[in-house]
Design a protein around this motif. Structure first.
Motif, short mmCIF file in Angstrom:
data_model
loop_
_atom_site.label_atom_id
_atom_site.label_comp_id
_atom_site.label_asym_id
_atom_site.label_seq_id
_atom_site.Cartn_x
_atom_site.Cartn_y
_atom_site.Cartn_z
N GLY A 12 -1.72 0.84 6.41
CA GLY A 12 -0.78 0.95 5.29
C GLY A 12 -0.32 2.38 5.11
N ASP A 13 0.61 2.58 4.19
CA ASP A 13 1.15 3.92 3.89
C ASP A 13 1.82 4.57 5.10
N GLU A 14 2.40 3.76 5.97
CA GLU A 14 3.04 4.32 7.17
C GLU A 14 4.45 4.84 6.88
N ASN A 37 0.89 -5.44 -6.70
CA ASN A 37 1.21 -4.04 -7.00
C ASN A 37 0.11 -3.09 -6.55
N ASN A 38 -0.73 -3.55 -5.60
CA ASN A 38 -1.61 -2.62 -4.87
C ASN A 38 -0.76 -1.81 -3.88
N ALA A 39 0.40 -2.35 -3.53
CA ALA A 39 1.30 -1.66 -2.60
C ALA A 39 2.07 -0.57 -3.34
N ILE A 125 -15.54 -1.08 -1.62
CA ILE A 125 -14.43 -1.24 -0.68
C ILE A 125 -13.36 -0.19 -0.96
N GLY A 126 -13.34 0.28 -2.18
CA GLY A 126 -12.30 1.25 -2.57
C GLY A 126 -11.01 0.54 -2.93
N THR A 127 -11.12 -0.59 -3.63
CA THR A 127 -9.90 -1.35 -3.96
C THR A 127 -9.03 -0.57 -4.94
N THR A 128 -7.81 -1.05 -5.10
CA THR A 128 -6.88 -0.39 -6.03
C THR A 128 -7.16 -0.82 -7.48
N LYS A 129 -8.07 -1.75 -7.66
CA LYS A 129 -8.46 -2.28 -8.98
C LYS A 129 -7.28 -2.93 -9.71
N ALA A 222 3.87 -5.28 3.09
CA ALA A 222 3.15 -4.24 2.33
C ALA A 222 1.83 -4.00 3.06
N GLN A 223 1.13 -2.94 2.73
CA GLN A 223 -0.13 -2.57 3.41
C GLN A 223 0.08 -2.47 4.93
N GLY A 224 -0.91 -2.83 5.72
CA GLY A 224 -0.78 -2.67 7.17
C GLY A 224 -1.69 -3.63 7.91
N TYR A 236 -13.37 -4.13 4.85
CA TYR A 236 -12.54 -3.07 4.23
C TYR A 236 -11.07 -3.40 4.43
N VAL A 237 -10.67 -4.47 3.81
CA VAL A 237 -9.31 -4.99 3.98
C VAL A 237 -8.79 -5.40 2.61
N THR A 238 -7.53 -5.78 2.55
CA THR A 238 -7.04 -6.39 1.32
C THR A 238 -7.21 -7.90 1.46
N SER A 239 -6.75 -8.66 0.50
CA SER A 239 -7.06 -10.10 0.52
C SER A 239 -5.89 -10.96 0.97
N ARG A 271 -5.85 6.65 6.20
CA ARG A 271 -6.36 5.46 5.54
C ARG A 271 -6.89 5.85 4.17
N VAL A 272 -6.77 4.92 3.22
CA VAL A 272 -7.41 5.12 1.92
C VAL A 272 -8.56 4.13 1.82
N GLY A 273 -9.48 4.41 0.96
CA GLY A 273 -10.63 3.51 0.83
C GLY A 273 -11.65 3.78 1.93
N GLY A 301 -3.02 7.65 -6.37
CA GLY A 301 -3.06 9.11 -6.34
C GLY A 301 -4.23 9.66 -5.52
N ARG A 302 -5.01 8.76 -4.91
CA ARG A 302 -6.18 9.22 -4.15
C ARG A 302 -5.77 9.95 -2.88
N PRO A 303 -6.51 11.04 -2.52
CA PRO A 303 -6.20 11.70 -1.24
C PRO A 303 -6.49 10.74 -0.09
P1 IMP Z 1 -7.10 -4.13 -2.79
O1 IMP Z 1 -5.88 -4.55 -2.03
O2 IMP Z 1 -6.79 -3.43 -4.07
O3 IMP Z 1 -8.08 -5.26 -2.95
O4 IMP Z 1 -7.89 -3.04 -1.89
C1 IMP Z 1 -8.49 -3.38 -0.66
C2 IMP Z 1 -8.31 -2.28 0.36
O5 IMP Z 1 -6.94 -2.20 0.74
C3 IMP Z 1 -8.67 -0.88 -0.15
O6 IMP Z 1 -9.21 -0.12 0.91
C4 IMP Z 1 -7.33 -0.31 -0.56
O7 IMP Z 1 -7.34 1.09 -0.57
C5 IMP Z 1 -6.45 -0.88 0.52
N1 IMP Z 1 -5.04 -0.98 0.13
C6 IMP Z 1 -4.48 -1.89 -0.68
N2 IMP Z 1 -3.17 -1.69 -0.78
C7 IMP Z 1 -2.87 -0.65 0.00
C8 IMP Z 1 -1.65 0.02 0.35
O8 IMP Z 1 -0.54 -0.32 -0.08
N3 IMP Z 1 -1.78 1.07 1.21
C9 IMP Z 1 -2.97 1.44 1.73
N4 IMP Z 1 -4.10 0.85 1.44
C10 IMP Z 1 -4.07 -0.19 0.59
#
Ligand code: IMP
Length: 427
Positions: A12-14, A37-39, A125-129, A222-224, A236-239, A271-273, A301-303
């Motif tokens: 993600g974030d490409e 809206n995690n994206a 996992i470091g989710t976006t909550k 969205a994401q990757g 360590y993925v999204t759902s 990568r984040v998380g 806003g996470r590095p």
């Molecule tokens: P969630 O999607 O909030 O459940 O987070 C699960 C994982 O996906 C975490 O590692 C997030 O940092 C990552 N993630 C979710 N959305 C994005 C995105 O848009 N870009 C990069 N990482 C993401």
């Protein structure tokens, strides 16, 4: 080609937002099919920066229809605040539609997302909550509440009331936290329902009719790929499914209706998380990339963790998405490095590995095998054609094409729409 899927090839974030926005100017329709809206897409128009989370990037063009498909999980609070801020900027929002089948995010999803992350402790996992996983859990459990439910007031209150009771039990008994206020949530969501009503439609019909008319339809991932719940670095993925196949379900279109898949690849990797990251540069080079590339999350806003380009990953993305071309992003960030590296293979316990492994335990122990390239010092942010680029930058691009086996059709040399080199018209 009338229908084009855009997917992230890494974590993600490409820089998908910029390309989606760039291509959206010639699209009749832009469709989101997964995530919520995690994206976060940052789009720069002129000197104005837009941070979009749920609304497809086509919204910045007046005549583009924007679809939030059935595979998306929609947070009304996030959606409506995005609509409001776009309206403040004078952006027309009359062309946005939400699928009646999209699942709705509720406060208990966000609460449980945060509480379960805390409970995981070291194993976070470091989710976006943003409540993404708990909302998809309800969908799979077949207890979720969809956009169409918002339109049937009595039934909606009944379903929501039942869900709040159930979730409050989990919040109190499992997480030992304070339960949520039922009446407040119901009142709040009835207000949201009124506001969302005009946006809710059967979007599968809109997308199908657009494709049948031969309209240009852009499917905005969205994401990757590595965050795909099936194909990514699990857990360590999204759902959801941020891969091209995700659109066939998440936007309700058959696979025969997708013509091209453009993979978005950063000139390096971030990568984040949490989770293993073979080419991570936990040093001053990584820091230099982070600063030059403004590598801080749009949503949180996470590095971001930074490292060299990993073509083991990109090849995996090419294979699993059926990618027909690449868009290479943020090439300008690499300007000024004396040496640039590309990871071509992994070394695992003395053995050379070509394919991205499923086991994170194995991935954790993989060492990158690098090919080194000479860097360039010239400012490339004003280059308009491939030929304008310094010799070393061209060599870097040609090496990527050779290593992953698909052409680099677009090159981005800066955040603005104008800083885009088109090597082949694809849309
Ligand atoms: P969630 O999607 O909030 O459940 O987070 C699960 C994982 O996906 C975490 O590692 C997030 O940092 C990552 N993630 C979710 N959305 C994005 C995105 O848009 N870009 C990069 N990482 C993401």
């Amino acid at each position: 080609m009338p229908s084009l899927v855009i997917v992230g090839t890494q974590w993600g974030d490409e820089g998908k937002g910029k390309i989606i926005d760039y291509l959206a100017k010639s699209a009749n329709m832009v469709v989101r099919g997964q995530g919520g809206n995690n994206a976060g897409h940052t789009v720069v128009v002129g000197d104005k920066k837009y941070a979009l989370h749920l609304i497809p990037s086509g919204v910045l063009y007046n005549n583009t229809v924007n679809i939030v498909g059935n595979g998306v999980v929609l947070d009304p609070e996030g959606f409506l605040s995005e609509v409001e801020s776009l309206q403040k900027d004078g952006v027309d929002i009359s062309n946005i539609y939400i699928s009646e089948r999209a699942h709705i995010v509720f406060p208990y999803h966000k609460e449980i997302d945060a509480l379960s992350e805390t409970k995981r402790g070291e194993k976070q996992i470091g989710t976006t909550k943003k409540g993404i996983c708990p909302c998809y859990m309800d969908k799979i459990e077949r207890t979720g509440i969809r956009a169409c439910d918002l339109l049937e007031k009595e039934l909606f209150i009944e379903k929501l009331s039942e869900q709040i009771d159930k979730k409050n039990e989990i919040i109190e008994k499992i997480y030992k936290a304070e339960k949520l206020n039922k009446e407040q949530i119901i009142t709040q969501y009835l207000e949201y329902a009124e506001k969302l009503k005009p946006f809710i439609k059967d979007t599968t019909v809109l997308v199908y009719e657009a494709l049948c008319r031969g309209d240009k339809v852009l499917f905005e991932g969205a994401q990757g790929t590595l965050l795909d719940v099936d194909l990514g670095t699990y857990p360590y993925v999204t759902s959801s499914h941020p891969t091209s196949g995700g659109f066939t379900i998440g936007a309700g279109v058959g696979p025969t209706m997708i013509d091209e898949v453009l993979g978005i690849v950063k000139a390096y990797t971030t990568r984040v998380g949490k989770g293993p990251f073979v080419t991570e540069l936990d040093n001053e080079i990584g820091e230099r990339i982070r600063i030059a590339g403004h590598e801080f999350g749009t949503t949180t806003g996470r590095p971001r963790r930074c490292g060299w380009l990993d073509t083991v990953i990109v090849k995996f993305a090419v294979r699993t998405n059926g990618i027909t071309g690449l868009s290479l992003m943020l090439l300008d960030v690499l300007t000024g490095f004396e040496t640039i590296k590309i990871c071509t293979h992994y070394e695992y316990q003395g053995e050379i590995i070509e394919h991205f492994p499923a086991s994170l335990n194995k991935l954790e122990k993989c060492k990158p095998v690098y090919k080194e390239f000479k860097g360039w010092t010239e400012d490339i942010s004003k280059c308009e054609t491939f030929e304008d680029l310094p010799k070393e930058a061209k060599e870097y691009i040609l090496a990527i094409e050779e290593l992953v086996g698909v052409p680099v059709k677009i090159i981005s040399v800066g955040p603005k729409r104008t800083q885009t080199i088109i090597r082949e018209n694809i849309f």
